[in-house]
Write a protein that holds these residues in place. Structure first.
Motif, PDB file in Angstrom:
ATOM      1  N   TYR A 143       0.833  -1.200   0.000  1.00  0.00           N
ATOM      2  CA  TYR A 143       0.000   0.000   0.000  1.00  0.00           C
ATOM      3  C   TYR A 143       0.872   1.256   0.000  1.00  0.00           C
ATOM      4  O   TYR A 143       2.079   1.194   0.220  1.00  0.00           O
ATOM      5  N   ARG A 144       0.232   2.391  -0.238  1.00  0.00           N
ATOM      6  CA  ARG A 144       0.885   3.701  -0.156  1.00  0.00           C
ATOM      7  C   ARG A 144       0.230   4.511   0.961  1.00  0.00           C
ATOM      8  O   ARG A 144      -1.002   4.602   1.026  1.00  0.00           O
ATOM      9  N   ALA A 145       1.058   5.079   1.831  1.00  0.00           N
ATOM     10  CA  ALA A 145       0.530   5.880   2.928  1.00  0.00           C
ATOM     11  C   ALA A 145      -0.009   7.217   2.429  1.00  0.00           C
ATOM     12  O   ALA A 145      -0.952   7.767   2.984  1.00  0.00           O
ATOM     13  N   THR A 146       0.587   7.750   1.355  1.00  0.00           N
ATOM     14  CA  THR A 146       0.111   8.978   0.708  1.00  0.00           C
ATOM     15  C   THR A 146       0.031   8.727  -0.785  1.00  0.00           C
ATOM     16  O   THR A 146       0.639   7.782  -1.302  1.00  0.00           O
ATOM     17  N   SER A 147      -0.696   9.562  -1.481  1.00  0.00           N
ATOM     18  CA  SER A 147      -0.926   9.331  -2.908  1.00  0.00           C
ATOM     19  C   SER A 147       0.360   9.308  -3.723  1.00  0.00           C
ATOM     20  O   SER A 147       0.467   8.598  -4.726  1.00  0.00           O
ATOM     21  N   SER A 158      -6.171   5.213   2.542  1.00  0.00           N
ATOM     22  CA  SER A 158      -7.253   4.978   1.586  1.00  0.00           C
ATOM     23  C   SER A 158      -6.996   3.764   0.702  1.00  0.00           C
ATOM     24  O   SER A 158      -7.915   3.261   0.049  1.00  0.00           O
ATOM     25  N   ASP A 159      -5.753   3.281   0.673  1.00  0.00           N
ATOM     26  CA  ASP A 159      -5.452   2.076  -0.106  1.00  0.00           C
ATOM     27  C   ASP A 159      -6.143   0.836   0.464  1.00  0.00           C
ATOM     28  O   ASP A 159      -6.297  -0.169  -0.250  1.00  0.00           O
ATOM     29  N   PHE A 160      -6.536   0.890   1.728  1.00  0.00           N
ATOM     30  CA  PHE A 160      -7.265  -0.234   2.313  1.00  0.00           C
ATOM     31  C   PHE A 160      -8.746  -0.056   1.994  1.00  0.00           C
ATOM     32  O   PHE A 160      -9.540   0.430   2.806  1.00  0.00           O
ATOM     33  N   SER A 209     -12.003 -16.078   4.219  1.00  0.00           N
ATOM     34  CA  SER A 209     -12.576 -15.033   3.376  1.00  0.00           C
ATOM     35  C   SER A 209     -11.619 -14.644   2.257  1.00  0.00           C
ATOM     36  O   SER A 209     -10.408 -14.578   2.468  1.00  0.00           O
ATOM     37  N   THR A 210     -12.178 -14.367   1.091  1.00  0.00           N
ATOM     38  CA  THR A 210     -11.435 -13.823  -0.039  1.00  0.00           C
ATOM     39  C   THR A 210     -12.052 -12.488  -0.422  1.00  0.00           C
ATOM     40  O   THR A 210     -13.264 -12.407  -0.665  1.00  0.00           O
ATOM     41  N   PHE A 211     -11.215 -11.429  -0.460  1.00  0.00           N
ATOM     42  CA  PHE A 211     -11.701 -10.078  -0.753  1.00  0.00           C
ATOM     43  C   PHE A 211     -11.497  -9.752  -2.233  1.00  0.00           C
ATOM     44  O   PHE A 211     -10.523 -10.179  -2.847  1.00  0.00           O
ATOM     45  N   PHE A 212     -12.404  -8.936  -2.784  1.00  0.00           N
ATOM     46  CA  PHE A 212     -12.398  -8.642  -4.207  1.00  0.00           C
ATOM     47  C   PHE A 212     -11.876  -7.248  -4.534  1.00  0.00           C
ATOM     48  O   PHE A 212     -12.028  -6.779  -5.662  1.00  0.00           O
ATOM     49  N   ALA A 213     -11.225  -6.556  -3.592  1.00  0.00           N
ATOM     50  CA  ALA A 213     -10.665  -5.233  -3.844  1.00  0.00           C
ATOM     51  C   ALA A 213      -9.301  -5.357  -4.514  1.00  0.00           C
ATOM     52  O   ALA A 213      -8.574  -6.338  -4.322  1.00  0.00           O
ATOM     53  N   ASP A 214      -8.942  -4.340  -5.297  1.00  0.00           N
ATOM     54  CA  ASP A 214      -7.626  -4.317  -5.920  1.00  0.00           C
ATOM     55  C   ASP A 214      -6.534  -4.029  -4.894  1.00  0.00           C
ATOM     56  O   ASP A 214      -5.410  -4.504  -5.023  1.00  0.00           O
ATOM     57  N   ASN A 215      -6.853  -3.215  -3.888  1.00  0.00           N
ATOM     58  CA  ASN A 215      -5.887  -2.861  -2.847  1.00  0.00           C
ATOM     59  C   ASN A 215      -6.490  -3.128  -1.473  1.00  0.00           C
ATOM     60  O   ASN A 215      -7.707  -3.099  -1.304  1.00  0.00           O
ATOM     61  N   GLY A 216      -5.617  -3.382  -0.516  1.00  0.00           N
ATOM     62  CA  GLY A 216      -6.099  -3.591   0.849  1.00  0.00           C
ATOM     63  C   GLY A 216      -5.887  -5.020   1.294  1.00  0.00           C
ATOM     64  O   GLY A 216      -4.789  -5.562   1.190  1.00  0.00           O
ATOM     65  N   ASN A 269     -11.980   1.538   7.880  1.00  0.00           N
ATOM     66  CA  ASN A 269     -11.534   2.888   8.220  1.00  0.00           C
ATOM     67  C   ASN A 269     -10.227   2.724   8.992  1.00  0.00           C
ATOM     68  O   ASN A 269     -10.235   2.425  10.188  1.00  0.00           O
ATOM     69  N   ILE A 270      -9.089   2.905   8.304  1.00  0.00           N
ATOM     70  CA  ILE A 270      -7.782   2.574   8.863  1.00  0.00           C
ATOM     71  C   ILE A 270      -6.856   3.768   8.734  1.00  0.00           C
ATOM     72  O   ILE A 270      -6.852   4.447   7.701  1.00  0.00           O
ATOM     73  N   GLU A 271      -6.063   4.019   9.764  1.00  0.00           N
ATOM     74  CA  GLU A 271      -5.126   5.133   9.726  1.00  0.00           C
ATOM     75  C   GLU A 271      -3.781   4.729  10.298  1.00  0.00           C
ATOM     76  O   GLU A 271      -3.656   3.746  11.032  1.00  0.00           O
TER      77      GLU A 271
END
Length: 206
Positions: free
Chosen positions: A43-47, A158-160, A185-192, A141-143
């Protein structure tokens, strides 16, 4: 030795209950506690920040489960999550009570809410055992922040992404008010989060 004894007692209790289905009053709704070990992607912490290695996250929470029909199951829950920060930032903080100055590293925390529903099947050959598959949606909602520091930097991750997911499970009812569910569980998001292995333990049925 204590672990061996605990496992032995659990197996004895399981064996003693296998053929006692008629002695159990089955319930339709329950509340309980849950734990899930989640695998996170990079992930990226900032854009415009560097790519940071993912890892394992831990989610502990409460859930409510219903079975309005023998073949249907739904659940909703709330989790608190913690994840190791593989590339933490450091800030200098001052204790307001003692005046001590120290350097603190960031950590990753947050919460999630989810809702899921699907189908279950209870084979006649094994009392109290059921298997099933659920589909759901998980809001994250993760920080990334310094623990117990009001004025320190905070980065919303926001990558999560919140995500749809599919979950397979196997469940066994131990007593009238206690059942144990193991799930994947299997998640369908591209990131996170990519996948998760969890356990649900009911504490009250009604």
């Amino acid at each position: 030795m204590k672990l061996v004894s605990t496992i032995g007692m659990s197996l004895c209790l399981f064996a003693a209950n296998v053929n006692a289905k008629s002695e159990i009053n089955f319930y339709d709704y329950s509340i309980g506690v849950s734990y899930q070990n989640l695998t996170a992607s990079d992930y990226r912490a900032t854009s415009d920040g560097p790519l940071i290695n993912g890892g394992n996250a831990h989610a502990i929470g409460l859930y409510y489960k219903g079975e309005p029909h023998p073949y249907l199951q739904f659940a909703t829950g709330l989790d608190y999550m913690y994840m190791d920060d593989t590339s933490p930032f450091t800030q200098t903080v001052k204790n307001e009570l003692t005046g001590q100055v120290s350097n603190k590293e960031s950590s990753i925390t947050g919460f999630a809410m989810y809702a899921e529903a699907g189908f279950k099947f209870a084979p006649d050959s094994i009392d109290r055992l059921s298997i099933g598959v659920l589909g759901g949606y998980r809001y994250n909602n993760i920080e990334r922040s310094v623990f117990r520091c009001d004025s320190c930097e905070s980065q919303e991750l926001s990558d999560f992404e919140s995500s749809m997911y599919a979950k397979g499970f196997i469940e066994y009812q131990l007593t009238q008010d206690v059942h144990i569910q193991l799930n994947y569980s299997t998640f369908f998001a591209d990131n996170g989060f990519d996948n998760g292995l969890g356990i649900h333990i009911s504490v009250f049925g009604f």
